[in-house]
Design a protein around this motif. Structure first.
Motif, mmCIF file in Angstrom:
data_model
loop_
_atom_site.group_PDB
_atom_site.id
_atom_site.type_symbol
_atom_site.label_atom_id
_atom_site.label_comp_id
_atom_site.label_asym_id
_atom_site.label_seq_id
_atom_site.Cartn_x
_atom_site.Cartn_y
_atom_site.Cartn_z
ATOM 1 N N VAL A 23 0.839 -1.201 0.000
ATOM 2 C CA VAL A 23 0.000 0.000 0.000
ATOM 3 C C VAL A 23 0.875 1.253 0.000
ATOM 4 N N ASN A 24 1.944 1.252 0.793
ATOM 5 C CA ASN A 24 2.847 2.411 0.815
ATOM 6 C C ASN A 24 3.482 2.639 -0.550
ATOM 7 N N MET A 25 3.864 1.556 -1.228
ATOM 8 C CA MET A 25 4.458 1.681 -2.555
ATOM 9 C C MET A 25 3.446 2.285 -3.533
ATOM 10 N N LYS A 26 2.188 1.864 -3.443
ATOM 11 C CA LYS A 26 1.163 2.406 -4.329
ATOM 12 C C LYS A 26 0.906 3.883 -4.045
ATOM 13 N N PHE A 27 0.938 4.294 -2.774
ATOM 14 C CA PHE A 27 0.769 5.704 -2.456
ATOM 15 C C PHE A 27 1.964 6.535 -2.964
ATOM 16 N N ASP A 28 3.162 5.970 -2.897
ATOM 17 C CA ASP A 28 4.332 6.668 -3.443
ATOM 18 C C ASP A 28 4.192 6.866 -4.945
ATOM 19 N N GLN A 29 3.708 5.849 -5.636
ATOM 20 C CA GLN A 29 3.497 5.971 -7.081
ATOM 21 C C GLN A 29 2.426 7.017 -7.376
ATOM 22 N N LEU A 30 1.371 7.053 -6.580
ATOM 23 C CA LEU A 30 0.320 8.039 -6.752
ATOM 24 C C LEU A 30 0.854 9.450 -6.522
ATOM 25 N N GLN A 31 1.716 9.625 -5.542
ATOM 26 C CA GLN A 31 2.315 10.937 -5.275
ATOM 27 C C GLN A 31 3.198 11.370 -6.442
ATOM 28 N N ILE A 33 2.755 10.547 -9.574
ATOM 29 C CA ILE A 33 1.845 10.932 -10.653
ATOM 30 C C ILE A 33 1.245 12.308 -10.369
ATOM 31 N N LYS A 34 0.919 12.579 -9.104
ATOM 32 C CA LYS A 34 0.379 13.886 -8.735
ATOM 33 C C LYS A 34 1.413 14.978 -8.986
ATOM 34 N N ASN A 35 2.662 14.713 -8.643
ATOM 35 C CA ASN A 35 3.723 15.697 -8.878
ATOM 36 C C ASN A 35 3.966 15.921 -10.371
ATOM 37 N N ASN A 36 3.551 14.977 -11.200
ATOM 38 C CA ASN A 36 3.714 15.071 -12.651
ATOM 39 C C ASN A 36 2.435 15.612 -13.306
ATOM 40 N N ASN A 37 1.632 16.384 -12.546
ATOM 41 C CA ASN A 37 0.382 16.965 -13.034
ATOM 42 C C ASN A 37 -0.599 15.897 -13.515
ATOM 43 N N TRP A 38 -0.685 14.793 -12.809
ATOM 44 C CA TRP A 38 -1.625 13.704 -13.040
ATOM 45 C C TRP A 38 -1.451 13.052 -14.412
ATOM 46 N N ARG A 39 -0.262 13.145 -14.940
ATOM 47 C CA ARG A 39 0.051 12.421 -16.174
ATOM 48 C C ARG A 39 0.852 11.183 -15.803
ATOM 49 N N PRO A 40 0.588 10.089 -16.483
ATOM 50 C CA PRO A 40 1.355 8.871 -16.157
ATOM 51 C C PRO A 40 2.843 9.094 -16.366
ATOM 52 N N ILE A 41 3.607 8.507 -15.501
ATOM 53 C CA ILE A 41 5.058 8.646 -15.576
ATOM 54 C C ILE A 41 5.580 7.653 -16.597
ATOM 55 N N ASP A 42 6.279 8.166 -17.596
ATOM 56 C CA ASP A 42 6.875 7.303 -18.611
ATOM 57 C C ASP A 42 8.247 6.886 -18.128
ATOM 58 N N GLU A 66 11.808 -13.097 -15.470
ATOM 59 C CA GLU A 66 12.005 -12.114 -14.412
ATOM 60 C C GLU A 66 12.662 -10.846 -14.943
ATOM 61 N N LYS A 67 13.586 -10.985 -15.890
ATOM 62 C CA LYS A 67 14.260 -9.816 -16.417
ATOM 63 C C LYS A 67 13.330 -8.960 -17.259
ATOM 64 N N SER A 68 12.329 -9.567 -17.889
ATOM 65 C CA SER A 68 11.444 -8.826 -18.770
ATOM 66 C C SER A 68 10.345 -8.093 -18.012
ATOM 67 N N LEU A 69 10.189 -8.351 -16.730
ATOM 68 C CA LEU A 69 9.138 -7.697 -15.955
ATOM 69 C C LEU A 69 9.480 -6.232 -15.715
ATOM 70 N N ASP A 70 8.451 -5.372 -15.734
ATOM 71 C CA ASP A 70 8.712 -3.984 -15.403
ATOM 72 C C ASP A 70 8.751 -3.836 -13.884
ATOM 73 N N LEU A 71 9.080 -2.649 -13.406
ATOM 74 C CA LEU A 71 9.367 -2.424 -11.986
ATOM 75 C C LEU A 71 8.208 -2.810 -11.062
ATOM 76 N N PRO A 72 6.955 -2.377 -11.311
ATOM 77 C CA PRO A 72 5.876 -2.794 -10.392
ATOM 78 C C PRO A 72 5.670 -4.308 -10.371
ATOM 79 N N ASP A 73 5.840 -4.954 -11.529
ATOM 80 C CA ASP A 73 5.693 -6.409 -11.555
ATOM 81 C C ASP A 73 6.810 -7.082 -10.764
ATOM 82 N N ARG A 74 7.988 -6.517 -10.810
ATOM 83 C CA ARG A 74 9.097 -7.083 -10.024
ATOM 84 C C ARG A 74 8.809 -6.960 -8.539
ATOM 85 N N HIS A 75 8.296 -5.779 -8.137
ATOM 86 C CA HIS A 75 7.974 -5.601 -6.722
ATOM 87 C C HIS A 75 6.891 -6.588 -6.295
#
Length: 115
Positions: A23-31, A33-42, A66-75
C-alpha cells in the motif's frame, strides 16, 4: 480452543507488513503521478518487449521472464516470494509444534483409574 502463540502472531504481523509495504508503494506511485500533473510517468523500462523467436530448448525461461518484468511487476513478484517464505516458515513452525504436541505421553497410575 488453542491459544495463539507469539510465533503465530509474529507470522501474522509479517504477512500484514507485506500488505502495508504494498500500500505504501502504491501511495508513493500516486504521489509521483500527482507531482507530474496527473500524467502517467513514462519510465524508460516500459519498452515493448522485442519479439522472441521460438526455440525448442528452454533452459533459462524463469530468468528471462524475471528480467522482462517492469518495476511494479518485479515488486509484486518479490512480495509474493516473501509471502511464500513467511507462509512456509509459519507452516514449519506449526508442524513442528504439532509434532511436539503429538509426542507428549500422559501417564495415569492404575490406582487413580479405579474408583
Amino acid at each position: 480452543m488453542p491459544r495463539p502463540t507469539s510465533q503465530d502472531l509474529a507470522g501474522f504481523w509479517d504477512l500484514l507488513q507485506l500488505s502495508v509495504d504494498d500500500v505504501n508503494m502504491k501511495f508513493d506511485q500516486l504521489q509521483q503521478i500527482k507531482n507530474n500533473n496527473w500524467r502517467p510517468i513514462d519510465s524508460p523500462e516500459k519498452k515493448p518487449p522485442a519479439p522472441i523467436p521460438k526455440k525448442t530448448v528452454r533452459q533459462k525461461s524463469a530468468v528471462t521472464r524475471e528480467k522482462s518484468l517492469d518495476l511494479p511487476d518485479r515488486h509484486r513478484q518479490e512480495a509474493r516470494r516473501r509471502l511464500m517464505a513467511v507462509k512456509r516458515a509459519a507452516s514449519f513452525r506449526q508442524n513442528s509444534a504439532s509434532e511436539r504436541a503429538d509426542s507428549i505421553e500422559i501417564y495415569i497410575p492404575e490406582a487413580q483409574t479405579r474408583l
